[in-house]
Design an enzyme around this catalytic site. Structure first.
Site, PDB file in Angstrom:
ATOM      1  N   LYS A   8      89.998  40.416  50.770  1.00 20.24           N
ATOM      2  CA  LYS A   8      89.346  39.643  49.701  1.00 20.24           C
ATOM      3  C   LYS A   8      90.316  39.434  48.532  1.00 20.24           C
ATOM      4  O   LYS A   8      91.300  40.173  48.390  1.00 20.24           O
ATOM      5  CB  LYS A   8      88.074  40.332  49.193  1.00 20.24           C
ATOM      6  CG  LYS A   8      88.287  41.701  48.502  1.00 20.24           C
ATOM      7  CD  LYS A   8      88.625  41.637  47.025  1.00 20.24           C
ATOM      8  CE  LYS A   8      88.903  43.015  46.449  1.00 20.24           C
ATOM      9  NZ  LYS A   8      89.709  43.085  45.258  1.00 20.24           N
ATOM     10  N   ASP A  37      83.493  48.705  47.048  1.00 20.33           N
ATOM     11  CA  ASP A  37      83.679  47.346  47.593  1.00 20.33           C
ATOM     12  C   ASP A  37      83.195  47.206  49.036  1.00 20.33           C
ATOM     13  O   ASP A  37      83.209  46.106  49.587  1.00 20.33           O
ATOM     14  CB  ASP A  37      85.174  46.963  47.558  1.00 20.33           C
ATOM     15  CG  ASP A  37      85.625  46.558  46.158  1.00 20.33           C
ATOM     16  OD1 ASP A  37      84.760  46.316  45.294  1.00 20.33           O
ATOM     17  OD2 ASP A  37      86.852  46.477  45.940  1.00 20.33           O
TER      18      ASP A  37
HETATM   19  P1  ATP Z   1      91.138  47.746  46.454  1.00 20.26           P
HETATM   20  O1  ATP Z   1      91.388  46.285  46.365  1.00 20.26           O
HETATM   21  O2  ATP Z   1      89.777  48.095  47.041  1.00 20.26           O
HETATM   22  O3  ATP Z   1      91.483  48.507  45.234  1.00 20.26           O
HETATM   23  P2  ATP Z   1      93.632  48.135  47.708  1.00 20.26           P
HETATM   24  O4  ATP Z   1      93.911  46.883  48.489  1.00 20.26           O
HETATM   25  O5  ATP Z   1      94.251  48.218  46.347  1.00 20.26           O
HETATM   26  O6  ATP Z   1      92.087  48.307  47.604  1.00 20.26           O
HETATM   27  P3  ATP Z   1      93.965  49.746  50.014  1.00 20.26           P
HETATM   28  O7  ATP Z   1      94.871  48.912  50.852  1.00 20.26           O
HETATM   29  O8  ATP Z   1      92.542  49.788  50.376  1.00 20.26           O
HETATM   30  O9  ATP Z   1      94.110  49.368  48.467  1.00 20.26           O
HETATM   31  O10 ATP Z   1      94.613  51.206  50.023  1.00 20.26           O
HETATM   32  C1  ATP Z   1      94.494  52.105  48.983  1.00 20.26           C
HETATM   33  C2  ATP Z   1      94.796  53.499  49.512  1.00 20.26           C
HETATM   34  O11 ATP Z   1      93.782  53.879  50.427  1.00 20.26           O
HETATM   35  C3  ATP Z   1      96.122  53.580  50.266  1.00 20.26           C
HETATM   36  O12 ATP Z   1      97.009  54.351  49.521  1.00 20.26           O
HETATM   37  C4  ATP Z   1      95.801  54.236  51.599  1.00 20.26           C
HETATM   38  O13 ATP Z   1      96.545  55.392  51.866  1.00 20.26           O
HETATM   39  C5  ATP Z   1      94.326  54.594  51.542  1.00 20.26           C
HETATM   40  N1  ATP Z   1      93.612  54.163  52.772  1.00 20.26           N
HETATM   41  C6  ATP Z   1      92.737  54.879  53.462  1.00 20.26           C
HETATM   42  N2  ATP Z   1      92.294  54.199  54.539  1.00 20.26           N
HETATM   43  C7  ATP Z   1      92.903  53.015  54.532  1.00 20.26           C
HETATM   44  C8  ATP Z   1      92.861  51.889  55.414  1.00 20.26           C
HETATM   45  N3  ATP Z   1      92.116  51.856  56.505  1.00 20.26           N
HETATM   46  N4  ATP Z   1      93.618  50.821  55.085  1.00 20.26           N
HETATM   47  C9  ATP Z   1      94.368  50.825  53.964  1.00 20.26           C
HETATM   48  N5  ATP Z   1      94.458  51.873  53.115  1.00 20.26           N
HETATM   49  C10 ATP Z   1      93.736  52.973  53.390  1.00 20.26           C
END
Ligand code: ATP
Length: 298
Positions: free
Chosen positions: A13, A139
């Site tokens: 998203k 989310d």
């Molecule tokens: P948001 O937009 O919800 O803040 P994000 O895109 O910033 O999310 P994610 O890619 O969801 O961040 O990852 C954040 C942290 O979550 C990472 O450091 C990772 O180690 C952990 N994590 C746990 N499970 C997952 C997964 N399936 N995919 C990605 N990251 C994950």
């Protein structure tokens, strides 16, 4: 009815608008955001396994395979609530940039709700999945639903909206990881002066007015992330010079997206970003409309 094997796309998203209204006594931030699914996805597969428990593999992705992974946590929650003793095997093929502000972890967790619902024949309603999903992350309920939505509360109060008119997106993730915790931790809500006009954007979406949408793009978290990582404002600048209607950081960053009316302009912006080596991961993509996450596999 149970199945032997299920595949799902877990879409990323972006936030067309992101406002933070206040910090609650329990530490959570109350938000008002416009969420939009984009055509960039991880692939998850689900199958029954002979042994009990959850077996997760993530390929070459730099992610944990145990309880720290949101996929594992979502599967464990479902299996506990539904008294499932049958073992499951889940594989992840990661394409969504990690720690990017694109809800990569949350959307994978959402795909687990859909995937195990189908694999194990659980007949969970969309509402039941969303109620359980919020226990994994704020989310996750939105990711279970997908499409365009107004998100309020801590992210769990969702109002579906019409999708924006067709356009082309450039999504660029610089080679830095930004922790969501760091960004919210350094946000001083009472000092925010420029709140994006989320109500106006909602109205523009209802009217199908692309200019009305792009003119109102804003994200209060940029103040924190841009200060720590100037590459975010540089990416926005390059996209706008290359012809973007507007450009914005998504979520807590550092991913920046630009909205373009023409494919050629979008491709030009992507090429420029690569030439300047501002971002290691650059995608020319588009929006995905409501209902995408409820459809079967690939
Ligand atoms: P948001 O937009 O919800 O803040 P994000 O895109 O910033 O999310 P994610 O890619 O969801 O961040 O990852 C954040 C942290 O979550 C990472 O450091 C990772 O180690 C952990 N994590 C746990 N499970 C997952 C997964 N399936 N995919 C990605 N990251 C994950």
């Amino acid at each position: 009815m149970k199945k032997d094997y299920v595949e799902r796309k877990a879409y990323a998203k972006i936030n067309l608008g992101l406002d933070v209204l206040r910090k609650r006594a329990d530490g959570y931030h109350e938000v008002k955001m416009i969420m939009q699914t984009v055509d960039l996805w991880d692939r998850l597969t689900f199958s029954l396994s002979a042994s009990q428990g959850i077996e997760l593999s993530v390929g070459a992705a730099p992610l944990p395979v145990g309880k720290e992974n949101l996929i594992y946590r979502a599967a464990a929650l479902i299996m506990e609530k539904k008294n499932i003793l049958q073992g499951v095997r889940i594989t992840l093929e990661k394409k969504i940039p990690v720690a990017a502000g694109m809800a990569g972890g949350s959307t994978d967790a959402a795909a687990v709700f859909h995937g195990l619902n189908e694999l194990l024949g659980l007949s969970m309603s969309r509402e039941e999945m969303k109620e359980l999903g919020v226990q994994i992350g704020a989310d996750v309920p939105y990711c279970i639903m997908g499409g365009t939505a107004l998100s309020e509360g801590i992210g769990e109060i969702l109002t579906p909206l019409p999708s924006p008119p067709p356009c082309v997106l450039v999504v660029a993730k610089p080679d830095i990881d930004v922790s969501t915790k760091f960004v919210y931790g350094n946000l001083h809500v009472e000092e925010i002066k420029d709140h994006p006009d989320i109500d106006g954007m909602t109205e523009a979406l209802r009217k199908g007015d692309l200019d009305g949408i792009t003119n109102r793009m804003g994200n209060v978290l940029e103040t924190v992330t841009v200060e720590a990582y100037p590459v975010v404002s540089e990416l926005k600048r390059v996209m706008k010079v290359a012809g973007a209607e507007n450009a914005l950081m998504s979520g807590s960053g550092p991913t920046v997206f630009g909205v373009f009316k023409e494919k050629e302009l979008a491709q030009g912006a992507a090429d420029k970003i690569k030439d300047l080596e501002l971002a290691g991961q650059v995608f020319v993509t588009g929006f995905v409309n409501s209902g995408c996450n409820s459809h079967d596999g690939i």
